[in-house]
Design a protein around this motif. Sequence first.
Motif, PDB file in Angstrom:
ATOM      1  N   GLU A  22       0.827  -1.207   0.000  1.00 31.95           N
ATOM      2  CA  GLU A  22       0.000   0.000   0.000  1.00 31.95           C
ATOM      3  C   GLU A  22       0.865   1.263   0.000  1.00 31.95           C
ATOM      4  OE1 GLU A  22      -3.832  -1.675   2.551  1.00 31.95           O
ATOM      5  OE2 GLU A  22      -2.090  -0.901   3.604  1.00 31.95           O
ATOM      6  N   LEU A  23       1.948   1.237   0.774  1.00 34.66           N
ATOM      7  CA  LEU A  23       2.834   2.392   0.835  1.00 34.66           C
ATOM      8  C   LEU A  23       3.503   2.641  -0.508  1.00 34.66           C
ATOM      9  CD1 LEU A  23       4.158   4.640   2.471  1.00 34.66           C
ATOM     10  CD2 LEU A  23       5.922   2.996   3.141  1.00 34.66           C
ATOM     11  N   THR A  24       3.927   1.576  -1.158  1.00 26.72           N
ATOM     12  CA  THR A  24       4.560   1.711  -2.469  1.00 26.72           C
ATOM     13  C   THR A  24       3.595   2.331  -3.471  1.00 26.72           C
ATOM     14  OG1 THR A  24       5.953  -0.202  -2.026  1.00 26.72           O
ATOM     15  CG2 THR A  24       5.727   0.465  -4.324  1.00 26.72           C
ATOM     16  N   LYS A  25       2.365   1.838  -3.504  1.00 34.82           N
ATOM     17  CA  LYS A  25       1.354   2.392  -4.416  1.00 34.82           C
ATOM     18  C   LYS A  25       1.097   3.865  -4.102  1.00 34.82           C
ATOM     19  CE  LYS A  25      -1.096  -1.905  -5.355  1.00 34.82           C
ATOM     20  NZ  LYS A  25      -2.346  -2.650  -5.154  1.00 34.82           N
ATOM     21  N   PHE A  26       1.016   4.189  -2.815  1.00 30.77           N
ATOM     22  CA  PHE A  26       0.780   5.571  -2.410  1.00 30.77           C
ATOM     23  C   PHE A  26       1.902   6.480  -2.884  1.00 30.77           C
ATOM     24  CE2 PHE A  26       1.709   8.990   0.579  1.00 30.77           C
ATOM     25  CZ  PHE A  26       0.524   9.702   0.525  1.00 30.77           C
ATOM     26  N   ILE A  27       3.130   6.049  -2.683  1.00 33.13           N
ATOM     27  CA  ILE A  27       4.288   6.872  -3.059  1.00 33.13           C
ATOM     28  C   ILE A  27       4.309   7.105  -4.564  1.00 33.13           C
ATOM     29  CG2 ILE A  27       6.810   6.913  -3.194  1.00 33.13           C
ATOM     30  CD1 ILE A  27       6.789   5.505  -0.445  1.00 33.13           C
ATOM     31  N   ILE A  28       4.070   6.058  -5.331  1.00 37.23           N
ATOM     32  CA  ILE A  28       4.058   6.195  -6.787  1.00 37.23           C
ATOM     33  C   ILE A  28       2.948   7.142  -7.230  1.00 37.23           C
ATOM     34  CG2 ILE A  28       3.767   4.969  -8.978  1.00 37.23           C
ATOM     35  CD1 ILE A  28       6.440   4.426  -7.526  1.00 37.23           C
ATOM     36  N   GLN A  29       1.755   6.960  -6.679  1.00 36.72           N
ATOM     37  CA  GLN A  29       0.631   7.824  -7.046  1.00 36.72           C
ATOM     38  C   GLN A  29       0.894   9.270  -6.634  1.00 36.72           C
ATOM     39  OE1 GLN A  29      -3.054   6.852  -5.113  1.00 36.72           O
ATOM     40  NE2 GLN A  29      -4.254   8.206  -6.399  1.00 36.72           N
ATOM     41  N   TYR A  30       1.425   9.459  -5.433  1.00 39.76           N
ATOM     42  CA  TYR A  30       1.717  10.801  -4.938  1.00 39.76           C
ATOM     43  C   TYR A  30       2.772  11.477  -5.811  1.00 39.76           C
ATOM     44  CZ  TYR A  30       2.529  14.440  -1.425  1.00 39.76           C
ATOM     45  OH  TYR A  30       2.628  15.630  -0.772  1.00 39.76           O
ATOM     46  N   ARG A  61      13.659  -1.106   5.422  1.00 37.93           N
ATOM     47  CA  ARG A  61      12.386  -0.867   4.732  1.00 37.93           C
ATOM     48  C   ARG A  61      12.552   0.229   3.691  1.00 37.93           C
ATOM     49  NH1 ARG A  61       7.061  -2.289   5.878  1.00 37.93           N
ATOM     50  NH2 ARG A  61       8.181  -4.151   6.436  1.00 37.93           N
ATOM     51  N   LEU A  62      13.331   1.247   4.008  1.00 35.03           N
ATOM     52  CA  LEU A  62      13.588   2.341   3.084  1.00 35.03           C
ATOM     53  C   LEU A  62      14.301   1.829   1.831  1.00 35.03           C
ATOM     54  CD1 LEU A  62      13.457   5.342   2.444  1.00 35.03           C
ATOM     55  CD2 LEU A  62      15.573   5.639   3.728  1.00 35.03           C
ATOM     56  N   GLU A  63      15.250   0.925   2.010  1.00 31.98           N
ATOM     57  CA  GLU A  63      15.933   0.328   0.862  1.00 31.98           C
ATOM     58  C   GLU A  63      14.941  -0.411  -0.040  1.00 31.98           C
ATOM     59  OE1 GLU A  63      19.279  -2.130   1.895  1.00 31.98           O
ATOM     60  OE2 GLU A  63      20.022  -0.637   3.311  1.00 31.98           O
ATOM     61  N   GLU A  64      14.032  -1.170   0.568  1.00 28.97           N
ATOM     62  CA  GLU A  64      13.029  -1.908  -0.201  1.00 28.97           C
ATOM     63  C   GLU A  64      12.135  -0.955  -0.992  1.00 28.97           C
ATOM     64  OE1 GLU A  64      10.910  -4.215   2.669  1.00 28.97           O
ATOM     65  OE2 GLU A  64      12.585  -5.564   3.042  1.00 28.97           O
ATOM     66  N   ILE A  65      11.723   0.122  -0.352  1.00 25.84           N
ATOM     67  CA  ILE A  65      10.860   1.110  -1.009  1.00 25.84           C
ATOM     68  C   ILE A  65      11.590   1.753  -2.179  1.00 25.84           C
ATOM     69  CG2 ILE A  65       9.719   3.350  -0.707  1.00 25.84           C
ATOM     70  CD1 ILE A  65       9.132   2.454   2.212  1.00 25.84           C
ATOM     71  N   MET A  66      12.841   2.118  -1.973  1.00 26.23           N
ATOM     72  CA  MET A  66      13.603   2.778  -3.027  1.00 26.23           C
ATOM     73  C   MET A  66      13.836   1.851  -4.214  1.00 26.23           C
ATOM     74  SD  MET A  66      13.764   5.847  -2.071  1.00 26.23           S
ATOM     75  CE  MET A  66      14.725   6.423  -3.448  1.00 26.23           C
ATOM     76  N   VAL A  67      14.035   0.558  -3.967  1.00 26.09           N
ATOM     77  CA  VAL A  67      14.195  -0.398  -5.062  1.00 26.09           C
ATOM     78  C   VAL A  67      12.934  -0.435  -5.919  1.00 26.09           C
ATOM     79  CG1 VAL A  67      14.386  -2.868  -5.593  1.00 26.09           C
ATOM     80  CG2 VAL A  67      15.940  -1.818  -3.952  1.00 26.09           C
ATOM     81  N   VAL A  68      11.785  -0.446  -5.274  1.00 25.30           N
ATOM     82  CA  VAL A  68      10.518  -0.473  -6.015  1.00 25.30           C
ATOM     83  C   VAL A  68      10.337   0.817  -6.806  1.00 25.30           C
ATOM     84  CG1 VAL A  68       8.005  -0.512  -5.776  1.00 25.30           C
ATOM     85  CG2 VAL A  68       9.414  -2.069  -4.404  1.00 25.30           C
ATOM     86  N   ILE A  69      10.630   1.953  -6.202  1.00 25.84           N
ATOM     87  CA  ILE A  69      10.486   3.229  -6.892  1.00 25.84           C
ATOM     88  C   ILE A  69      11.412   3.297  -8.101  1.00 25.84           C
ATOM     89  CG2 ILE A  69      10.883   5.727  -6.685  1.00 25.84           C
ATOM     90  CD1 ILE A  69       9.893   5.468  -3.768  1.00 25.84           C
ATOM     91  N   GLU A  70      12.651   2.892  -7.913  1.00 22.96           N
ATOM     92  CA  GLU A  70      13.615   2.920  -9.019  1.00 22.96           C
ATOM     93  C   GLU A  70      13.197   1.980 -10.144  1.00 22.96           C
ATOM     94  OE1 GLU A  70      17.345   2.152  -7.118  1.00 22.96           O
ATOM     95  OE2 GLU A  70      17.361   4.111  -6.135  1.00 22.96           O
ATOM     96  N   PHE A  72      10.160   1.377 -11.070  1.00 26.17           N
ATOM     97  CA  PHE A  72       9.112   2.044 -11.837  1.00 26.17           C
ATOM     98  C   PHE A  72       9.688   3.080 -12.793  1.00 26.17           C
ATOM     99  CE2 PHE A  72       6.219   0.118  -8.889  1.00 26.17           C
ATOM    100  CZ  PHE A  72       5.058   0.000  -9.630  1.00 26.17           C
ATOM    101  N   PHE A  73      10.788   3.705 -12.432  1.00 22.07           N
ATOM    102  CA  PHE A  73      11.405   4.684 -13.316  1.00 22.07           C
ATOM    103  C   PHE A  73      12.139   4.033 -14.477  1.00 22.07           C
ATOM    104  CE2 PHE A  73      11.040   7.642  -9.658  1.00 22.07           C
ATOM    105  CZ  PHE A  73      10.369   8.648 -10.349  1.00 22.07           C
ATOM    106  N   GLN A  74      12.516   2.777 -14.337  1.00 23.43           N
ATOM    107  CA  GLN A  74      13.221   2.074 -15.388  1.00 23.43           C
ATOM    108  C   GLN A  74      12.276   1.524 -16.453  1.00 23.43           C
ATOM    109  OE1 GLN A  74      15.569  -0.815 -13.315  1.00 23.43           O
ATOM    110  NE2 GLN A  74      16.959   0.705 -12.470  1.00 23.43           N
ATOM    111  N   GLU A  75      11.001   1.428 -16.142  1.00 17.97           N
ATOM    112  CA  GLU A  75      10.036   0.861 -17.099  1.00 17.97           C
ATOM    113  C   GLU A  75       9.721   1.806 -18.209  1.00 17.97           C
ATOM    114  OE1 GLU A  75       6.692  -0.340 -14.742  1.00 17.97           O
ATOM    115  OE2 GLU A  75       7.736  -2.067 -13.988  1.00 17.97           O
TER     116      GLU A  75
END
Length: 75
Positions: A22-30, A61-70, A72-75
């Motif tokens: 949920e946090l990952t989706k929120f961050i991407i949407q935000y 947890r921050l590392e995990e979040i940043m991996v997911v965010i990065e 999304f930018f690579q796609e």
Amino acid sequence: MGQKEIIDRDTYRKIKKMNREELTKFIIQYGDELLGEQGKTIDLPALEAELSKIKGIGGKRLEEIMVVIEKFFQE
């Protein structure tokens, strides 16, 4: 403080109750909303620094979040 409040108190409380997905989706949407409004790019190190300030998000947890965010930018 002098800094503009980015996340209001109610949003902060919702974030604290979110699981990782949920946090990952929120961050991407935000982030998408911010980009659409401002036409700017996201500074990943600055984003990471801001996320690290949220109580309850540790280094691992921050590392995990940043991996997911990065990812999304690579796609």
